[in-house]
Design an enzyme around this catalytic site. Structure first.
Site, PDB file in Angstrom:
ATOM      1  N   ARG A 153       0.812  -1.230   0.000  1.00  0.00           N
ATOM      2  CA  ARG A 153       0.000   0.000   0.000  1.00  0.00           C
ATOM      3  C   ARG A 153       0.839   1.270   0.000  1.00  0.00           C
ATOM      4  O   ARG A 153       0.619   2.171  -0.822  1.00  0.00           O
ATOM      5  CB  ARG A 153      -0.898   0.022   1.256  1.00  0.00           C
ATOM      6  CG  ARG A 153      -2.001  -0.940   1.221  1.00  0.00           C
ATOM      7  CD  ARG A 153      -2.378  -1.394   2.636  1.00  0.00           C
ATOM      8  NE  ARG A 153      -3.061  -2.653   2.553  1.00  0.00           N
ATOM      9  CZ  ARG A 153      -2.442  -3.820   2.359  1.00  0.00           C
ATOM     10  NH1 ARG A 153      -1.132  -3.886   2.256  1.00  0.00           N
ATOM     11  NH2 ARG A 153      -3.142  -4.912   2.242  1.00  0.00           N
ATOM     12  N   THR A 154       1.761   1.360   0.937  1.00  0.00           N
ATOM     13  CA  THR A 154       2.486   2.623   1.125  1.00  0.00           C
ATOM     14  C   THR A 154       3.367   2.916  -0.087  1.00  0.00           C
ATOM     15  O   THR A 154       3.351   4.023  -0.628  1.00  0.00           O
ATOM     16  CB  THR A 154       3.327   2.556   2.417  1.00  0.00           C
ATOM     17  OG1 THR A 154       2.516   2.026   3.460  1.00  0.00           O
ATOM     18  CG2 THR A 154       3.843   3.917   2.805  1.00  0.00           C
ATOM     19  N   ARG A 169      11.180   3.669   4.083  1.00  0.00           N
ATOM     20  CA  ARG A 169      10.756   2.732   5.139  1.00  0.00           C
ATOM     21  C   ARG A 169      11.981   1.965   5.590  1.00  0.00           C
ATOM     22  O   ARG A 169      12.778   1.503   4.758  1.00  0.00           O
ATOM     23  CB  ARG A 169       9.686   1.766   4.620  1.00  0.00           C
ATOM     24  CG  ARG A 169       9.344   0.676   5.623  1.00  0.00           C
ATOM     25  CD  ARG A 169       8.151  -0.131   5.198  1.00  0.00           C
ATOM     26  NE  ARG A 169       6.913   0.618   5.342  1.00  0.00           N
ATOM     27  CZ  ARG A 169       5.701   0.088   5.178  1.00  0.00           C
ATOM     28  NH1 ARG A 169       5.565  -1.195   4.873  1.00  0.00           N
ATOM     29  NH2 ARG A 169       4.615   0.829   5.332  1.00  0.00           N
ATOM     30  N   LYS A 220      25.685  -4.111  -1.510  1.00  0.00           N
ATOM     31  CA  LYS A 220      27.158  -4.207  -1.523  1.00  0.00           C
ATOM     32  C   LYS A 220      27.768  -3.591  -0.269  1.00  0.00           C
ATOM     33  O   LYS A 220      28.982  -3.482  -0.156  1.00  0.00           O
ATOM     34  CB  LYS A 220      27.715  -3.462  -2.744  1.00  0.00           C
ATOM     35  CG  LYS A 220      27.274  -3.991  -4.083  1.00  0.00           C
ATOM     36  CD  LYS A 220      27.914  -3.125  -5.160  1.00  0.00           C
ATOM     37  CE  LYS A 220      27.258  -3.327  -6.502  1.00  0.00           C
ATOM     38  NZ  LYS A 220      27.577  -2.227  -7.422  1.00  0.00           N
ATOM     39  N   HIS A 241       4.461   5.700  11.868  1.00  0.00           N
ATOM     40  CA  HIS A 241       4.043   5.545  10.468  1.00  0.00           C
ATOM     41  C   HIS A 241       3.098   6.718  10.201  1.00  0.00           C
ATOM     42  O   HIS A 241       1.872   6.565  10.127  1.00  0.00           O
ATOM     43  CB  HIS A 241       3.340   4.201  10.296  1.00  0.00           C
ATOM     44  CG  HIS A 241       3.128   3.766   8.872  1.00  0.00           C
ATOM     45  ND1 HIS A 241       3.318   4.600   7.787  1.00  0.00           N
ATOM     46  CD2 HIS A 241       2.710   2.567   8.355  1.00  0.00           C
ATOM     47  CE1 HIS A 241       3.035   3.944   6.676  1.00  0.00           C
ATOM     48  NE2 HIS A 241       2.667   2.711   6.989  1.00  0.00           N
TER      49      HIS A 241
HETATM   50  N1   CP Z   1      -0.463  -0.195   6.008  1.00  0.00           N
HETATM   51  C1   CP Z   1       0.745  -0.395   5.429  1.00  0.00           C
HETATM   52  O1   CP Z   1       1.752   0.244   5.789  1.00  0.00           O
HETATM   53  O2   CP Z   1       0.709  -1.330   4.450  1.00  0.00           O
HETATM   54  P1   CP Z   1       1.965  -1.784   3.562  1.00  0.00           P
HETATM   55  O3   CP Z   1       2.922  -2.493   4.483  1.00  0.00           O
HETATM   56  O4   CP Z   1       1.375  -2.674   2.498  1.00  0.00           O
HETATM   57  O5   CP Z   1       2.614  -0.548   3.002  1.00  0.00           O
END
Ligand code: CP
Length: 308
Positions: free
Chosen positions: A58-59, A108, A86, A136
């Protein structure tokens, strides 16, 4: 009005007026997402990189689409096939992207604070797309948008968050963000998945699932984070589902128009039953759509900070 920082590192650092600005901007962006002409030139000539050291659907995809819908050059860096494999460190990777003319890096990482370190060391804006068990922020903003869209505001709302609170950056960002906007957050988890002292963040710890959902305006489930469960903190997923899983019966105690939410991905039948996920009260698919709108708003506002 504009965002005060060049980066979005956590809701900890955003004031309510900035969150309202982002949510208002997302309303305009949602119209583009839902139109047949998903192409505007707000970010023409800008470059957005997505750098994900952890899995995501999603993100990552919503940031990539958000950038493309607004005409930016969007590049996804696959960590496993990049020079990270590497041995290149995070700062050197970030500086490499910076000198290529990147405007915004969406990152992330499994380590809390990794986006903060990157943000201090590069010129480009950094958006935290999830840092370990810390925050998040863009997920919480899309959750807040979904709630505001349905309820009109936050003041006095009861939001119940149920599940693996310990490992949940989504829970932390929602506790911070919803609290700043005037909602009351109630949390419930197995004792082994409830972090000590979390009530100091301004939420209320419930002693039963019934207490959490009683009179709730929003019932939010959380994913069991198997990848972060380093030891046996729950006896089994079956037992977890029996005592902590949400189903239609639990909505009997909540407000009759309560929203059912989950950040995804959902383990069907563990955190929630399919009947609840697919019920009329569920906003889980709406959350995903709203995620694109929120990320468009964030990219637009960060890219426009200097012009504004
Ligand atoms: N909700 C969320 O962060 O989903 P993903 O891990 O699919 O990005």
């Amino acid at each position: 009005m504009k965002l005060r920082s060049k980066d979005i590192l956590g809701l900890e650092y955003l004031e309510p007026d900035e969150m309202n600005l982002i949510l208002d901007m997302a309303s305009d962006m949602k119209k583009i997402v839902q139109s047949n002409m998903k192409r505007v030139n707000y970010l023409q000539g800008r470059s957005v990189m997505t750098l994900f050291y952890e899995n995501s659907t999603r993100t990552r995809v919503s940031f990539e689409l958000a950038a493309k819908y607004m005409g930016a050059n969007a590049v996804n860096i696959s960590v496993s096939s990049s020079s990270v494999a590497k041995g290149e460190n995070l700062i050197d990777t970030g500086r490499t992207l910076d000198v290529m003319g990147t405007d915004i890096v969406v990152m992330r990482h499994c380590q809390p604070g990794a986006p903060h370190l990157l943000a201090k060391n590069i010129r480009a804006s950094v958006i935290n797309a999830g840092d370990g068990m810390h925050e998040h922020p863009t997920q919480a903003l899309l959750d807040m948008y979904t709630i505001r869209e349905a309820k009109g505001g936050f003041e006095g709302l009861k939001v119940a968050i149920i599940g693996d609170i310990m490992h949940s950056r989504v829970a932390r960002s929602n506790i911070i963000g919803l609290g700043k906007m005037g909602a009351k957050v109630y949390i419930y988890a197995p004792a082994t998945l409830m972090p000590i002292g979390i009530e100091k963040m301004g939420c209320h710890i419930c002693s039963s699932l019934q207490e959490a959902v009683e009179g709730a305006d929003v019932v939010m489930g959380l994913r069991i984070q198997k990848e972060r469960l380093k030891k046996a903190l729950i006896p089994s997923t079956e037992e977890y589902a029996r005592f902590f899983g949400l189903d239609l019966r639990h909505l009997a105690g909540s407000k009759k128009d309560a929203l059912v939410m989950h950040p995804g991905p959902v383990n069907r039948g563990v955190e929630m039953t399919s009947l609840l996920i697919d019920s009329d009260q569920s906003r889980i698919t709406e959350q995903v759509t709203n995620g694109v709108a929120i990320r468009m708003a964030l990219l637009y506002l960060l890219a426009g900070r200097e012009e504004n």
